[in-house]
Design a protein around this motif. Structure first.
Motif, PDB file in Angstrom:
ATOM      1  N   CYS A  58       0.855  -1.200   0.000  1.00 43.91           N
ATOM      2  CA  CYS A  58       0.000   0.000   0.000  1.00 43.91           C
ATOM      3  C   CYS A  58       0.885   1.241   0.000  1.00 43.91           C
ATOM      4  N   SER A  59       1.845   1.300   0.935  1.00 42.95           N
ATOM      5  CA  SER A  59       2.727   2.469   1.022  1.00 42.95           C
ATOM      6  C   SER A  59       3.539   2.629  -0.269  1.00 42.95           C
ATOM      7  N   HIS A  75       8.611  -6.262  -5.139  1.00 41.38           N
ATOM      8  CA  HIS A  75       8.508  -6.293  -3.684  1.00 41.38           C
ATOM      9  C   HIS A  75       9.892  -6.498  -3.036  1.00 41.38           C
ATOM     10  N   GLY A 101       7.071  -4.629   5.687  1.00 44.70           N
ATOM     11  CA  GLY A 101       7.301  -5.918   5.045  1.00 44.70           C
ATOM     12  C   GLY A 101       8.296  -5.775   3.903  1.00 44.70           C
ATOM     13  N   ASP A 102       8.065  -4.784   3.079  1.00 38.30           N
ATOM     14  CA  ASP A 102       8.919  -4.529   1.920  1.00 38.30           C
ATOM     15  C   ASP A 102      10.388  -4.323   2.346  1.00 38.30           C
ATOM     16  N   ASN A 128       3.547  -0.015   9.600  1.00 40.58           N
ATOM     17  CA  ASN A 128       2.178  -0.159  10.113  1.00 40.58           C
ATOM     18  C   ASN A 128       1.976  -1.520  10.765  1.00 40.58           C
ATOM     19  N   ILE A 130       2.228  -4.553   9.792  1.00 39.63           N
ATOM     20  CA  ILE A 130       1.466  -5.619   9.099  1.00 39.63           C
ATOM     21  C   ILE A 130       1.720  -5.540   7.589  1.00 39.63           C
ATOM     22  N   TYR A 131       1.410  -6.623   6.876  1.00 41.84           N
ATOM     23  CA  TYR A 131       1.328  -6.546   5.416  1.00 41.84           C
ATOM     24  C   TYR A 131      -0.079  -6.018   5.095  1.00 41.84           C
ATOM     25  N   GLY A 132      -0.194  -4.753   4.785  1.00 38.44           N
ATOM     26  CA  GLY A 132      -1.510  -4.168   4.541  1.00 38.44           C
ATOM     27  C   GLY A 132      -2.119  -4.642   3.232  1.00 38.44           C
ATOM     28  N   MET A 133      -1.355  -4.511   2.160  1.00 39.09           N
ATOM     29  CA  MET A 133      -1.919  -4.726   0.820  1.00 39.09           C
ATOM     30  C   MET A 133      -2.463  -6.126   0.599  1.00 39.09           C
TER      31      MET A 133
END
Ligand SMILES: Cc1ncc(C[n+]2csc(CCOP(=O)(O)OP(=O)(O)O)c2C)c(N)n1
Ligand code: SF4
Length: 280
Positions: A58-59, A75, A101-102, A128, A130-133
């Motif tokens: 997301c970011s 990624h 995560g990235d 954040n 977490i892995y948002g996406m």
């Protein structure tokens, strides 16, 4: 300096091409992007002097929305692309934007070694937890005991601190802000972008949709209030014991030091090699 928000939006965003954006309402990513744009505005850099590179997440969508030279790569690989660019064209001001995560899971190795090499780059990491996406899987910054789609009954691993990892790995400049502290954030991003050497800004951000909801932390507003209530400045943190610091978020500049920069040492070594060849 007064910052004209409307003018910035028109100048730096691909507002008539790439919007609406994909972020959930209230996501911290928008606050980070606005802070980055304010920092760039204050530095009076032209759009062509800047590269914004990201991985996937997301970011990592941020370069899509901004009208600089942009790279939305694979990624975990933002820093590898950024390294190549910086070596090929050192005059560019190269900024990477990565999720936790990235930057620290799939891209963890690149992150540690970019800091160790002290490349002349800026890395903004939106942490954040977490892995948002991809729907809320745990990352290296998901706290012990937290719920995620891959730790439904509580996470059994311990998280680490991105900023402290960067300090230990050798970055020249390391700072931390939260999305509640937006004004501090853009000053730290500006300092990082002006710094010669590897400069990291960790931003604690809310993914209320994938992380907050599962862990009963409330919505975006409640999460921001928690950042407000739990943040302590570096100066204040120095006076607190480890017990008092538990659960707190230290904000401000953690490290600012001068060290040889590999992107510049590379130029020197090429020169030495050319001279040696000439002597043969
Ligand atoms: C090589 C590879 N592995 C996995 C994925 C799937 N994937 C896309 S984004 C992502 C995680 C994103 O989390 P983070 O980097 O923390 O960013 P956020 O979405 O939270 O901003 C994953 C696992 C991918 N795109 N490529
Ligand atoms: S899933 Fe989380 S990180 Fe992604 S846009 Fe929504 S709130 Fe933001």
């Amino acid at each position: 300096m007064t910052i004209p928000a409307q003018a910035i939006r028109h100048k730096y965003l691909r507002h008539n091409k790439k919007f609406p954006h994909v972020w959930c309402p209230g996501c911290g990513n928008g606050i980070v992007m606005a802070a980055l744009l304010r920092a760039i505005y204050r530095m009076e850099l032209s759009k062509d002097e800047i590269v914004l590179a990201s991985g996937i997440g997301c970011s990592s969508r941020m370069p899509t929305y901004t009208d600089f030279n942009t790279l939305h790569t694979t990624h975990g690989r933002a820093l590898t692309f950024a390294t190549g660019l910086k070596l090929a064209k050192p005059s560019l001001n190269v900024v990477t934007i990565m999720g936790d995560g990235d930057a620290t899971a799939i891209g963890g190795n690149h992150f540690i070694h970019a800091a160790r090499r002290n490349l002349n780059l800026t890395a903004i990491i939106v942490n954040n937890s977490i892995y948002g996406m991809t729907g809320g899987q745990y990352s290296p910054t998901t706290p012990f005991g937290s719920k995620s789609t891959t730790s439904l009954y509580g996470h059994i691993e311990h998280d680490f601190s991105i900023a402290e990892l960067a300090v230990t790995a050798g970055a020249s400049f390391v700072a931390r802000a939260t999305v509640y502290h937006a004004a501090l954030m853009d000053k730290l991003i500006e300092q990082a972008m002006r710094k010669r050497g590897f400069a990291v800004v960790e931003v604690i951000s809310n993914c209320h949709v994938q992380y907050g909801r599962r862990n009963k932390l409330g919505g975006a507003v409640e999460m921001l209030k928690t950042y407000r209530d739990n943040a302590v400045t570096v100066k204040k943190a120095e006076k607190l014991s480890a017990e008092e610091l538990a659960g707190k978020i230290t904000i401000g500049v953690l490290t600012d030091r001068e060290m040889p920069i590999s992107t510049e040492e590379y130029k020197k070594v090429r020169q030495r090699a050319n001279e040696a060849e000439g002597e043969l």
